[in-house]
Design an enzyme around this catalytic site. Structure first.
Site, PDB file in Angstrom:
ATOM      1  N   ILE A   1       0.831  -1.202   0.000  1.00 29.82           N
ATOM      2  CA  ILE A   1       0.000   0.000   0.000  1.00 29.82           C
ATOM      3  C   ILE A   1       0.863   1.248   0.000  1.00 29.82           C
ATOM      4  O   ILE A   1       0.574   2.222  -0.702  1.00 29.82           O
ATOM      5  CB  ILE A   1      -0.947  -0.011   1.221  1.00 29.82           C
ATOM      6  CG1 ILE A   1      -2.009  -1.114   1.061  1.00 29.82           C
ATOM      7  CG2 ILE A   1      -1.617   1.348   1.400  1.00 29.82           C
ATOM      8  CD1 ILE A   1      -2.876  -1.316   2.286  1.00 29.82           C
TER       9      ILE A   1
ATOM     10  N   ARG B   1      14.641  -4.333  -1.760  1.00 29.14           N
ATOM     11  CA  ARG B   1      13.363  -3.843  -2.280  1.00 29.14           C
ATOM     12  C   ARG B   1      13.346  -2.318  -2.340  1.00 29.14           C
ATOM     13  O   ARG B   1      12.827  -1.736  -3.299  1.00 29.14           O
ATOM     14  CB  ARG B   1      12.217  -4.354  -1.405  1.00 29.14           C
ATOM     15  CG  ARG B   1      10.821  -3.924  -1.862  1.00 29.14           C
ATOM     16  CD  ARG B   1      10.490  -4.441  -3.260  1.00 29.14           C
ATOM     17  NE  ARG B   1       9.191  -3.988  -3.686  1.00 29.14           N
ATOM     18  CZ  ARG B   1       8.062  -4.671  -3.507  1.00 29.14           C
ATOM     19  NH1 ARG B   1       8.098  -5.855  -2.895  1.00 29.14           N
ATOM     20  NH2 ARG B   1       6.918  -4.207  -3.947  1.00 29.14           N
TER      21      ARG B   1
ATOM     22  N   ALA C   1       3.384   2.840   7.796  1.00 27.45           N
ATOM     23  CA  ALA C   1       4.222   1.728   8.260  1.00 27.45           C
ATOM     24  C   ALA C   1       3.493   0.891   9.311  1.00 27.45           C
ATOM     25  O   ALA C   1       2.871   1.421  10.229  1.00 27.45           O
ATOM     26  CB  ALA C   1       5.529   2.261   8.838  1.00 27.45           C
TER      27      ALA C   1
ATOM     28  N   THR D   1       2.800  -6.939  11.732  1.00 32.63           N
ATOM     29  CA  THR D   1       1.908  -7.865  12.439  1.00 32.63           C
ATOM     30  C   THR D   1       2.743  -8.861  13.232  1.00 32.63           C
ATOM     31  O   THR D   1       3.840  -9.245  12.809  1.00 32.63           O
ATOM     32  CB  THR D   1       0.996  -8.642  11.473  1.00 32.63           C
ATOM     33  OG1 THR D   1       1.811  -9.330  10.515  1.00 32.63           O
ATOM     34  CG2 THR D   1       0.032  -7.715  10.753  1.00 32.63           C
TER      35      THR D   1
ATOM     36  N   GLY E   1      -7.084 -13.271  17.184  1.00 30.93           N
ATOM     37  CA  GLY E   1      -5.644 -13.444  17.081  1.00 30.93           C
ATOM     38  C   GLY E   1      -4.871 -12.168  16.795  1.00 30.93           C
ATOM     39  O   GLY E   1      -3.689 -12.222  16.456  1.00 30.93           O
ATOM     40  N   GLN E   2      -5.544 -11.024  16.944  1.00 32.27           N
ATOM     41  CA  GLN E   2      -4.888  -9.755  16.633  1.00 32.27           C
ATOM     42  C   GLN E   2      -5.153  -8.696  17.698  1.00 32.27           C
ATOM     43  O   GLN E   2      -5.377  -7.528  17.379  1.00 32.27           O
ATOM     44  CB  GLN E   2      -5.346  -9.223  15.270  1.00 32.27           C
ATOM     45  CG  GLN E   2      -4.692  -9.885  14.079  1.00 32.27           C
ATOM     46  CD  GLN E   2      -4.865  -9.067  12.808  1.00 32.27           C
ATOM     47  OE1 GLN E   2      -5.866  -8.392  12.601  1.00 32.27           O
ATOM     48  NE2 GLN E   2      -3.880  -9.115  11.935  1.00 32.27           N
TER      49      GLN E   2
ATOM     50  N   TYR F   1      -2.579  -5.863  17.120  1.00 35.19           N
ATOM     51  CA  TYR F   1      -2.795  -5.117  15.876  1.00 35.19           C
ATOM     52  C   TYR F   1      -4.096  -4.318  15.939  1.00 35.19           C
ATOM     53  O   TYR F   1      -4.135  -3.130  15.584  1.00 35.19           O
ATOM     54  CB  TYR F   1      -2.825  -6.095  14.702  1.00 35.19           C
ATOM     55  CG  TYR F   1      -2.894  -5.464  13.342  1.00 35.19           C
ATOM     56  CD1 TYR F   1      -1.747  -5.025  12.695  1.00 35.19           C
ATOM     57  CD2 TYR F   1      -4.110  -5.330  12.669  1.00 35.19           C
ATOM     58  CE1 TYR F   1      -1.800  -4.462  11.426  1.00 35.19           C
ATOM     59  CE2 TYR F   1      -4.187  -4.770  11.413  1.00 35.19           C
ATOM     60  CZ  TYR F   1      -3.026  -4.339  10.795  1.00 35.19           C
ATOM     61  OH  TYR F   1      -3.091  -3.775   9.541  1.00 35.19           O
TER      62      TYR F   1
ATOM     63  N   TYR G   1      -9.299  -5.811   3.427  1.00 32.66           N
ATOM     64  CA  TYR G   1      -8.259  -6.753   3.010  1.00 32.66           C
ATOM     65  C   TYR G   1      -7.795  -6.405   1.600  1.00 32.66           C
ATOM     66  O   TYR G   1      -8.570  -6.433   0.644  1.00 32.66           O
ATOM     67  CB  TYR G   1      -8.782  -8.190   3.100  1.00 32.66           C
ATOM     68  CG  TYR G   1      -8.864  -8.660   4.532  1.00 32.66           C
ATOM     69  CD1 TYR G   1      -7.785  -9.306   5.128  1.00 32.66           C
ATOM     70  CD2 TYR G   1      -9.985  -8.401   5.304  1.00 32.66           C
ATOM     71  CE1 TYR G   1      -7.839  -9.703   6.460  1.00 32.66           C
ATOM     72  CE2 TYR G   1     -10.052  -8.797   6.632  1.00 32.66           C
ATOM     73  CZ  TYR G   1      -8.967  -9.449   7.202  1.00 32.66           C
ATOM     74  OH  TYR G   1      -9.014  -9.829   8.521  1.00 32.66           O
TER      75      TYR G   1
END
Length: 240
Positions: A14, A39, A83, A86, A143-144, A147, A179
């Protein structure tokens, strides 16, 4: 004179799409990255956008990084806090490091970078800050907890800072992507990804360029009446 824009995590996914979109708007763009030298070099060579290496979780590194960028390009007019990392796992398995790393990078990075540019924007009477949140900061995700907490914090951070900047023509907004077809989402197991897509009304992943178009709108010269907002770009997956 061209506006100067900084995009954190701006050499991949992104962030890369945002960096290119802002350059296409005529801005001088600096893209930051934390670790992937190969990269970043490929990105800089291909796009002509200069890449700067520092960790947004490190407060002093952000102060020094912005000083270097402003020394090269001039005062920063636009900041996109993109920036993020996870460290997904359940609470039972999450150690303190996995919690703190995500909070420090995803949420702390917004503070560190904004702190480095905000006063200058106020004194010049112009600024555009866009913070990249997440659908999972709005709706939560199994599970996050790290985040989701960090991204939810970004939305509150945005609303509060917007009130401080408004009188000086410094707008602060957020985008909450759903997503998106990036390397981060590609790491999701195919069976899990299939279930995620099945819950998206438009029946596909988003494109990084679609997030970049939202950023381009919010940082525009004529977007000064939009501040404290969160723009959800998620294919209809979460509406509220």
């Amino acid at each position: 004179m061209a506006r100067v824009a900084v995009v954190t995590g701006g050499t991949r996914g992104i962030g890369e799409a945002i960096s290119i979109a802002l350059k296409d708007m005529g801005m001088q763009v600096a893209a930051t990255y934390a670790g992937n030298e190969e990269r970043a070099k490929e990105f800089a060579d291909r796009t002509g956008i200069k890449a700067y290496k520092f960790d947004v979780a490190d407060h002093q590194a952000c102060i020094d990084g912005i000083a270097a960028i402003e020394g090269d390009l001039g005062p920063v007019d636009v900041l996109v806090n993109n920036a993020g990392i996870t460290r997904d796992t359940t609470m039972k398995r999450m150690d303190h490091a996995k919690w703190q790393d995500v909070i420090d990078t995803n949420l702390g990075g917004c503070f560190n970078m904004a702190k480095a540019v905000f006063e200058g924007m106020q004194s010049r009477g112009y600024g555009r800050i866009v913070n990249i949140g997440s659908i999972n900061g709005q709706a939560g995700q199994y599970g996050q907890v790290n985040y989701a907490a960090a991204k939810s914090g970004i939305h509150g951070f945005t609303k509060a800072l917007a009130q401080e900047g408004a009188r000086n023509n410094v707008t602060v907004n957020a985008i909450a992507p759903g997503y998106i077809d990036t390397d981060m989402v590609a790491a999701v197991p195919p069976d899990v990804l299939g279930k995620i897509i099945a819950k998206i009304p438009v029946n596909r992943l988003g494109k990084a360029s679609e997030i970049a178009r939202g950023v381009a709108f919010l940082v525009g010269e004529d977007a000064g009446f939009v501040t404290g907002s969160t723009l959800s770009i998620n294919g209809g997956q979460h509406m509220y």
